[in-house]
Design an enzyme around this catalytic site. Structure first.
Site, PDB file in Angstrom:
ATOM      1  N   ILE A  82       8.383 -12.485  21.143  1.00 17.23           N
ATOM      2  CA  ILE A  82       9.074 -13.395  20.229  1.00 17.23           C
ATOM      3  C   ILE A  82       9.990 -14.304  21.051  1.00 17.23           C
ATOM      4  O   ILE A  82      11.209 -14.123  21.068  1.00 17.23           O
ATOM      5  CB  ILE A  82       9.875 -12.611  19.155  1.00 17.23           C
ATOM      6  CG1 ILE A  82       8.984 -11.597  18.449  1.00 17.23           C
ATOM      7  CG2 ILE A  82      10.467 -13.597  18.135  1.00 17.23           C
ATOM      8  CD1 ILE A  82       9.676 -10.771  17.378  1.00 17.23           C
ATOM      9  N   PRO A  83       9.377 -15.256  21.792  1.00 17.47           N
ATOM     10  CA  PRO A  83      10.220 -16.170  22.571  1.00 17.47           C
ATOM     11  C   PRO A  83      11.109 -16.973  21.618  1.00 17.47           C
ATOM     12  O   PRO A  83      10.644 -17.371  20.543  1.00 17.47           O
ATOM     13  CB  PRO A  83       9.225 -17.090  23.282  1.00 17.47           C
ATOM     14  CG  PRO A  83       7.864 -16.657  22.890  1.00 17.47           C
ATOM     15  CD  PRO A  83       7.970 -15.574  21.874  1.00 17.47           C
ATOM     16  N   HIS A  84      12.361 -17.165  21.991  1.00 16.78           N
ATOM     17  CA  HIS A  84      13.248 -17.913  21.101  1.00 16.78           C
ATOM     18  C   HIS A  84      14.345 -18.596  21.896  1.00 16.78           C
ATOM     19  O   HIS A  84      14.639 -18.195  23.024  1.00 16.78           O
ATOM     20  CB  HIS A  84      13.848 -16.999  20.028  1.00 16.78           C
ATOM     21  CG  HIS A  84      14.547 -15.807  20.582  1.00 16.78           C
ATOM     22  ND1 HIS A  84      13.871 -14.661  20.939  1.00 16.78           N
ATOM     23  CD2 HIS A  84      15.848 -15.572  20.873  1.00 16.78           C
ATOM     24  CE1 HIS A  84      14.735 -13.772  21.417  1.00 16.78           C
ATOM     25  NE2 HIS A  84      15.943 -14.299  21.394  1.00 16.78           N
ATOM     26  N   CYS A  85      14.913 -19.622  21.302  1.00 15.16           N
ATOM     27  CA  CYS A  85      16.012 -20.334  21.947  1.00 15.16           C
ATOM     28  C   CYS A  85      16.750 -21.170  20.916  1.00 15.16           C
ATOM     29  O   CYS A  85      16.271 -21.378  19.803  1.00 15.16           O
ATOM     30  CB  CYS A  85      15.495 -21.232  23.071  1.00 15.16           C
ATOM     31  SG  CYS A  85      14.456 -22.583  22.500  1.00 15.16           S
TER      32      CYS A  85
END
Length: 156
Positions: A70-73
């Site tokens: 779950i890549p997030h930024c």
């Protein structure tokens, strides 16, 4: 954005649901995510999105195990939450906590100041992806339309 009805369903667009994406590395997965978001909204910088995702990964992998990441930024100047769902043609090494390669990713890009929404959505995603049968349904999809439908039907 203080609306509490923010759910996976209302942040995921069919255009950002991608099935069987070829990616040879974690970096390529993050580039794909940034490209797709920029493609859908030209006002957002592909480079800024990519750099923000990479910076977040440096803090610790967003590979949560069982082939899922779950890549997030957070992104300056963003006025809404953007989700990107991708299944990968081949699993890639993501430095996940269980060292398993990743083939299912849901990226989350949120406005800089959206802290509680961000955490709420991450928790919703973790809950959905905790369901093995649900993940299996996503992995079995052969096109983006069925993937989008399967994600929306979720754990129902």
């Amino acid at each position: 954005m203080s609306d509490n009805s923010l759910t996976i369903d209302n942040i995921l667009a069919p255009e950002l649901t991608l099935c069987q994406v070829p990616a040879s590395s974690k970096k390529r997965v993050l580039e794909n995510i940034a490209e797709r978001i920029h493609f859908q909204d030209q006002t957002l910088s592909e480079t800024d999105i990519f750099n923000s995702l990479v910076s977040r990964e440096r803090l610790g992998s967003t590979g949560i195990g069982q082939g899922i990441a779950i890549p997030h930024c957070r992104l300056d100047g963003l006025d809404r939450v953007i989700g990107v769902l991708m299944t990968l043609a081949e699993p890639v090494d993501f430095d996940a906590i269980d060292n398993q390669p990743v083939d299912l990713t849901f990226a989350l890009v949120v406005p800089k100041e959206a802290t509680s929404e961000h955490l709420e959505l991450l928790s919703q995603l973790a809950e959905k992806f905790n369901d093995g049968a649900f993940c299996q349904r996503l992995r079995e999809c052969t096109d983006s339309e069925s993937l989008y439908r399967a994600m929306r039907e979720g754990n129902r």
